[in-house]
Structure formats: C-alpha cells, structure tokens
Design a protein around this motif. Structure first.
Motif, PDB file in Angstrom:
ATOM      1  N   VAL A   1       0.839  -1.206   0.000  1.00 26.37           N
ATOM      2  CA  VAL A   1       0.000   0.000   0.000  1.00 26.37           C
ATOM      3  C   VAL A   1       0.873   1.254   0.000  1.00 26.37           C
ATOM      4  O   VAL A   1       0.667   2.180  -0.792  1.00 26.37           O
ATOM      5  N   VAL A   2       1.837   1.290   0.898  1.00 23.00           N
ATOM      6  CA  VAL A   2       2.689   2.478   1.013  1.00 23.00           C
ATOM      7  C   VAL A   2       3.537   2.655  -0.245  1.00 23.00           C
ATOM      8  O   VAL A   2       3.675   3.773  -0.772  1.00 23.00           O
ATOM      9  N   ARG A   3       4.086   1.549  -0.755  1.00 20.95           N
ATOM     10  CA  ARG A   3       4.893   1.666  -1.971  1.00 20.95           C
ATOM     11  C   ARG A   3       4.032   2.182  -3.131  1.00 20.95           C
ATOM     12  O   ARG A   3       4.472   3.041  -3.917  1.00 20.95           O
ATOM     13  N   ALA A   4       2.810   1.688  -3.243  1.00 19.85           N
ATOM     14  CA  ALA A   4       1.916   2.153  -4.308  1.00 19.85           C
ATOM     15  C   ALA A   4       1.643   3.644  -4.172  1.00 19.85           C
ATOM     16  O   ALA A   4       1.668   4.393  -5.161  1.00 19.85           O
TER      17      ALA A   4
ATOM     18  N   GLN B   1       2.097   2.924 -13.482  1.00 22.63           N
ATOM     19  CA  GLN B   1       2.040   1.466 -13.636  1.00 22.63           C
ATOM     20  C   GLN B   1       2.580   0.773 -12.388  1.00 22.63           C
ATOM     21  O   GLN B   1       2.021  -0.234 -11.939  1.00 22.63           O
ATOM     22  N   GLY B   2       3.661   1.314 -11.833  1.00 24.47           N
ATOM     23  CA  GLY B   2       4.186   0.730 -10.603  1.00 24.47           C
ATOM     24  C   GLY B   2       3.174   0.826  -9.476  1.00 24.47           C
ATOM     25  O   GLY B   2       2.991  -0.122  -8.698  1.00 24.47           O
ATOM     26  N   ALA B   3       2.493   1.968  -9.384  1.00 23.76           N
ATOM     27  CA  ALA B   3       1.473   2.139  -8.354  1.00 23.76           C
ATOM     28  C   ALA B   3       0.328   1.155  -8.564  1.00 23.76           C
ATOM     29  O   ALA B   3      -0.154   0.526  -7.603  1.00 23.76           O
TER      30      ALA B   3
ATOM     31  N   ALA C   1      -1.430  -5.752  -5.795  1.00 23.97           N
ATOM     32  CA  ALA C   1      -0.777  -6.722  -4.915  1.00 23.97           C
ATOM     33  C   ALA C   1      -1.280  -6.585  -3.484  1.00 23.97           C
ATOM     34  O   ALA C   1      -1.515  -7.587  -2.784  1.00 23.97           O
ATOM     35  N   ALA C   2      -1.470  -5.339  -3.039  1.00 20.31           N
ATOM     36  CA  ALA C   2      -1.987  -5.107  -1.684  1.00 20.31           C
ATOM     37  C   ALA C   2      -3.411  -5.621  -1.555  1.00 20.31           C
ATOM     38  O   ALA C   2      -3.770  -6.253  -0.546  1.00 20.31           O
ATOM     39  N   ALA C   3      -4.245  -5.368  -2.580  1.00 27.02           N
ATOM     40  CA  ALA C   3      -5.631  -5.819  -2.538  1.00 27.02           C
ATOM     41  C   ALA C   3      -5.712  -7.339  -2.441  1.00 27.02           C
ATOM     42  O   ALA C   3      -6.602  -7.886  -1.770  1.00 27.02           O
ATOM     43  N   ALA C   4      -4.799  -8.021  -3.091  1.00 23.94           N
ATOM     44  CA  ALA C   4      -4.811  -9.485  -3.071  1.00 23.94           C
ATOM     45  C   ALA C   4      -4.382 -10.056  -1.726  1.00 23.94           C
ATOM     46  O   ALA C   4      -4.670 -11.217  -1.420  1.00 23.94           O
ATOM     47  N   ARG C   5      -3.719  -9.243  -0.898  1.00 30.19           N
ATOM     48  CA  ARG C   5      -3.165  -9.751   0.355  1.00 30.19           C
ATOM     49  C   ARG C   5      -3.951  -9.352   1.605  1.00 30.19           C
ATOM     50  O   ARG C   5      -3.710  -9.903   2.673  1.00 30.19           O
ATOM     51  N   THR C   6      -4.851  -8.381   1.504  1.00 28.86           N
ATOM     52  CA  THR C   6      -5.594  -7.966   2.695  1.00 28.86           C
ATOM     53  C   THR C   6      -6.848  -8.820   2.868  1.00 28.86           C
ATOM     54  O   THR C   6      -7.473  -9.233   1.891  1.00 28.86           O
ATOM     55  N   ASN C   7      -7.201  -9.070   4.130  1.00 33.81           N
ATOM     56  CA  ASN C   7      -8.420  -9.813   4.451  1.00 33.81           C
ATOM     57  C   ASN C   7      -9.585  -8.888   4.781  1.00 33.81           C
ATOM     58  O   ASN C   7     -10.684  -9.357   5.071  1.00 33.81           O
TER      59      ASN C   7
ATOM     60  N   TYR D   1     -11.304  -0.645  -1.732  1.00 32.20           N
ATOM     61  CA  TYR D   1     -10.678   0.661  -1.928  1.00 32.20           C
ATOM     62  C   TYR D   1      -9.430   0.539  -2.805  1.00 32.20           C
ATOM     63  O   TYR D   1      -9.238   1.324  -3.746  1.00 32.20           O
ATOM     64  N   LEU D   2      -8.587  -0.445  -2.522  1.00 32.15           N
ATOM     65  CA  LEU D   2      -7.332  -0.605  -3.262  1.00 32.15           C
ATOM     66  C   LEU D   2      -7.597  -1.019  -4.706  1.00 32.15           C
ATOM     67  O   LEU D   2      -6.910  -0.556  -5.631  1.00 32.15           O
ATOM     68  N   THR D   3      -8.589  -1.879  -4.894  1.00 33.41           N
ATOM     69  CA  THR D   3      -8.931  -2.307  -6.255  1.00 33.41           C
ATOM     70  C   THR D   3      -9.443  -1.125  -7.079  1.00 33.41           C
ATOM     71  O   THR D   3      -9.065  -0.955  -8.255  1.00 33.41           O
ATOM     72  N   ILE D   4     -10.304  -0.301  -6.477  1.00 37.50           N
ATOM     73  CA  ILE D   4     -10.840   0.879  -7.168  1.00 37.50           C
ATOM     74  C   ILE D   4      -9.721   1.881  -7.461  1.00 37.50           C
ATOM     75  O   ILE D   4      -9.666   2.487  -8.543  1.00 37.50           O
ATOM     76  N   ARG D   5      -8.805   2.028  -6.512  1.00 42.45           N
ATOM     77  CA  ARG D   5      -7.682   2.956  -6.706  1.00 42.45           C
ATOM     78  C   ARG D   5      -6.840   2.535  -7.922  1.00 42.45           C
ATOM     79  O   ARG D   5      -6.463   3.358  -8.762  1.00 42.45           O
ATOM     80  N   ALA D   6      -6.582   1.236  -7.997  1.00 43.60           N
ATOM     81  CA  ALA D   6      -5.807   0.721  -9.126  1.00 43.60           C
ATOM     82  C   ALA D   6      -6.569   0.907 -10.436  1.00 43.60           C
ATOM     83  O   ALA D   6      -5.982   1.292 -11.466  1.00 43.60           O
ATOM     84  N   ALA D   7      -7.881   0.662 -10.404  1.00 50.48           N
ATOM     85  CA  ALA D   7      -8.689   0.793 -11.622  1.00 50.48           C
ATOM     86  C   ALA D   7      -8.730   2.235 -12.106  1.00 50.48           C
ATOM     87  O   ALA D   7      -8.670   2.496 -13.326  1.00 50.48           O
TER      88      ALA D   7
END
Length: 414
Positions: free
Chosen positions: A366-369, A379-381, A387-393, A400-406
């Motif tokens: 999350v922080v790196r993104a 693209q790196g973000a 990657a963060a979205a795939a790892r959080t429960n 939120y992370l998926t929407i941010r990436a989209a």
C-alpha cells in the motif's frame, strides 16, 4: 445508566469478590457470566434492583455453590485462598477480605488475564470475557470464529491461569512494570482490531474499540499518574474521534486526507490532546505518548494540507529511537515523502525490504503504491495497489485498493 453498561462495570468487581472468596478464578468467572446473563434477561423486565452488586454476588455465589458438590471441594478452595493471602490478612474476617464496599478489582483482573503464561490471542479473549463482561458468543462474533472455538480458547486460558498458581493480587513493584506493559499491549491490540478490523466486511468493529477505551479509562482511573497509561488513552481517543468520517454511506473506506473533518468528534479530540499534553512533560517518555502526539498533530490540522508533516516526521524519529519497529519505519517513510518528496520515502522502503519482517505484508505494498503514485509512476502504483488488494483480508480495504488501481489504469489508458 443502561443495564448493559452497569453489568460491564460491575462484572470484574463480582469476579474479584468470588475469586477472593473461593480461590478459583475460572469457576468464579463462569458463575459471574451466568449471573450477568440472568441479569440481562430479568432486569429489563423487572427493573434494576436497589443493590445490583449484591444481587449479582448472590446469584453468582449460588451458581458457584451448585458447582461445589462436597465439603472437601469447599475446604480445598478455602485452603487455597488462605495460602494466597499475605500472612497479616489470613485471620481477617471474610467480609473485610471479600465484600469491602467500593472495592474495585478491575486492575487485578487485567493483570491476571494478561498473565505472561497466556498467548496474545488468549489474553485478549480472556480480558474481553472477564473484565469486559462480553459473552463468549459476542467475542466469537467479533473475531469471526465459531463460538465453540472461542469457548475452548477461553477455557484453556483459565486452566493455564489456574495451573500457574498466580495469587489474586497485584504483582509486586518489581514485577508490576513489565506486567503493566502486557496489560496496555492487550488493550492496544483490542482497540486496533476494533478501529481497523483485520478481516471481514466491516472496516470498524465499534464494540471492540469502545470496550478498549472503557477498560483503558478504568486503568487510568486507578493509575492516573502513569504517563504511558495516559498516553494510551489519549491515543485511543484521538484515533477513535475520526471514526464517523472513516467510512462512506456504503461502508467504503475513506482515507485520512479525504475525510470530512467536520464529522470528527471535537470533544474526544480535545480530551485526547489534553491528556497527551499532560503526560509528555511528566515522563518517562514512552511509545504510546509519542503515537498520541502524532495523532494530535493530525487531528489539530483544519485541513489535510495544513498537516504539520515535519513535526510528524520528527516524532516518528523519536518513536524509532524508543524501539525499532518495521511498522514505525513504514509510517516514517510516508512522513518523509510528505516532507522531502517520494524518493526519500521509497529509499526507506528499501531498508524494509532488506529487513524482511514485512515481506508480503499488504501494508508495505500500500505504502509503496502510494509513494510511486506521488512520484508519477502510475504502472508501478497500479501493480502494488493490486498486490496489496490481493493480500488484505479486510473487504473495505480490498475494495478501496482495487478501485484505486482501476482509476489509475483508466487515467493512464491501460
């Protein structure tokens, strides 16, 4: 006072009375839970009795009496109590020992429930059950495990307490500091799980964070001059004050920079700031006070743009000197980026990658993104948000992370 609030306030005191009387913490705790259940059922219909404490003691004592099937068992418990009491109190009348008016055993029970013999998970569960007055079912729901599983966890914890032979009294001065640290750590973990749930559909579990604040207030009331107790209470209040603004109408996560600060609890912020202002000069300085000071800087900024990031960066430096911790370094990386630019923050993340303790943790991604987005590397973000979205429960955080990436992908035409 509402019935449930009164029961939670009285619960540790009744457990204390019965533990002193019978010398069996586990049996006393079980009996008090049954008495609390009876009160929760009867009092709303019949009214709160004139002496609710006495009512609970009487009902819980009756439950314990039903458990004691023989004179031998009764004497064994009396002998245990006698062995655990100091010599100068063994001859004292029972009423003086057990039922002194106004006696509050909250702190003793917290020390007992946070015994070093217990795992972190067991200490949290036992604290919520014995001191918080929550039922096993309520605790199981909060941590999303079957009630039977939580019941076994609590039962094993009580067995370990009994096997340890620890007496029902505060630890001596030599042992108290380390044991108090364990108590505060457990309360901190309970609050954090309520403030930012580690798993499930809800970002917050308000019942847990409020219970942690209530219990920390109780400790502060008993130890008002301890600067770290004061700091922890301030930290909880200053974080909790943002609660109403942290989620949108559909429960979606709203990051700190985008929150409507008009929704923050001004009264809680004022109390938290006053507490940390009182604690810091008194010392000794500890991590809860510094974290509270960081929260105060955030909460006192009228807008996100007015946040005093240089002061926050300096405070994270102090926090690292008090005790190196990868999570602290992670937060310091964000502050460094806000003060010196994203490259400074990304450089700190490299040291965390080498450290390895946060390897694979979603928060590192999350922080790196976030920092890559600040640096213009879309693209790196996107890659790290995914990657963060795939790892959080936590489902709200994942959304939120998926929407941010989209959104970044759409903006970049990807």
């Amino acid at each position: 006072m509402r019935t449930d609030d009164l029961l939670r306030e009285l619960a540790p005191r009744i457990v204390g009375v019965l533990t002193r009387r019978h010398g069996d913490f586990g049996a006393a705790e079980d009996a008090v839970q049954e008495a609390l259940l009876a009160a929760a059922t009867q009092w709303p219909e019949e009214g709160i009795p004139d002496n609710p404490r006495g009512w609970l003691i009487q009902v819980a004592s009756r439950r314990m009496a039903e458990q004691v099937r023989s004179e031998v068992a009764r004497r064994r418990r009396e002998d245990l109590v006698a062995q655990q009491l100091p010599e100068d109190r063994r001859a004292a009348p029972a009423a003086d020992i057990e039922d002194a008016p106004g006696r509050d055993d909250t702190l003793i029970l917290l020390f007992l429930c946070c015994h070093p013999a217990l795992s972190r998970a067991s200490a949290i569960a036992l604290t919520l059950r014995s001191v918080g007055g929550l039922t096993t079912a309520e605790i199981a729901r909060a941590f999303m495990v079957p009630e039977a599983t939580m019941g076994q966890r609590i039962s094993r914890a009580k067995q370990r307490i009994k096997a340890s032979g620890v007496p029902f009294r505060l630890p001596d001065d030599k042992d108290r500091a380390s044991r108090l640290a364990a108590v505060l750590h457990v309360l901190y973990l309970i609050f954090n799980e309520g403030y930012a749930s580690s798993a499930g559909p809800d970002l917050q579990r308000v019942e847990l964070s409020r219970e942690a604040i209530r219990l920390t207030r109780a400790v502060h009331g008993l130890l008002p001059d301890d600067s770290e107790v004061t700091g922890l209470l301030a930290l909880m209040l200053l974080n909790d004050a943002r609660g109403p603004a942290r989620t949108g109408p559909g429960g979606e996560l709203i990051p700190l920079a985008d929150q409507d600060r008009g929704l923050w609890d001004a009264e809680a912020i004022a109390e938290g700031v006053a507490l940390v202002t009182e604690a810091l000069p008194r010392g000794p300085l500890g991590p809860y006070q510094v974290q509270a000071a960081i929260c105060a800087v955030h909460d006192e900024a009228a807008t996100a743009e007015e946040t005093d990031w240089p002061q926050i960066l300096a405070l994270y430096g102090v926090l690292e000197r008090l005790g190196a911790n990868p999570v602290v370094t992670l937060n310091r990386a964000v502050a460094a980026a806000m003060v010196h630019g994203p490259a400074a923050g990304l450089a700190l993340l490299e040291s965390l990658e080498a450290d390895g303790r946060l390897k694979g943790h979603h928060r590192l991604h999350v922080v790196r993104a976030h920092l890559l987005e600040m640096a213009g590397d879309r693209q790196g973000a996107i890659d790290h948000y995914r990657a963060a979205a795939a790892r959080t429960n936590s489902l709200p955080e994942r959304h939120y992370l998926t929407i941010r990436a989209a959104r970044l992908s759409s903006a970049s035409g990807g």
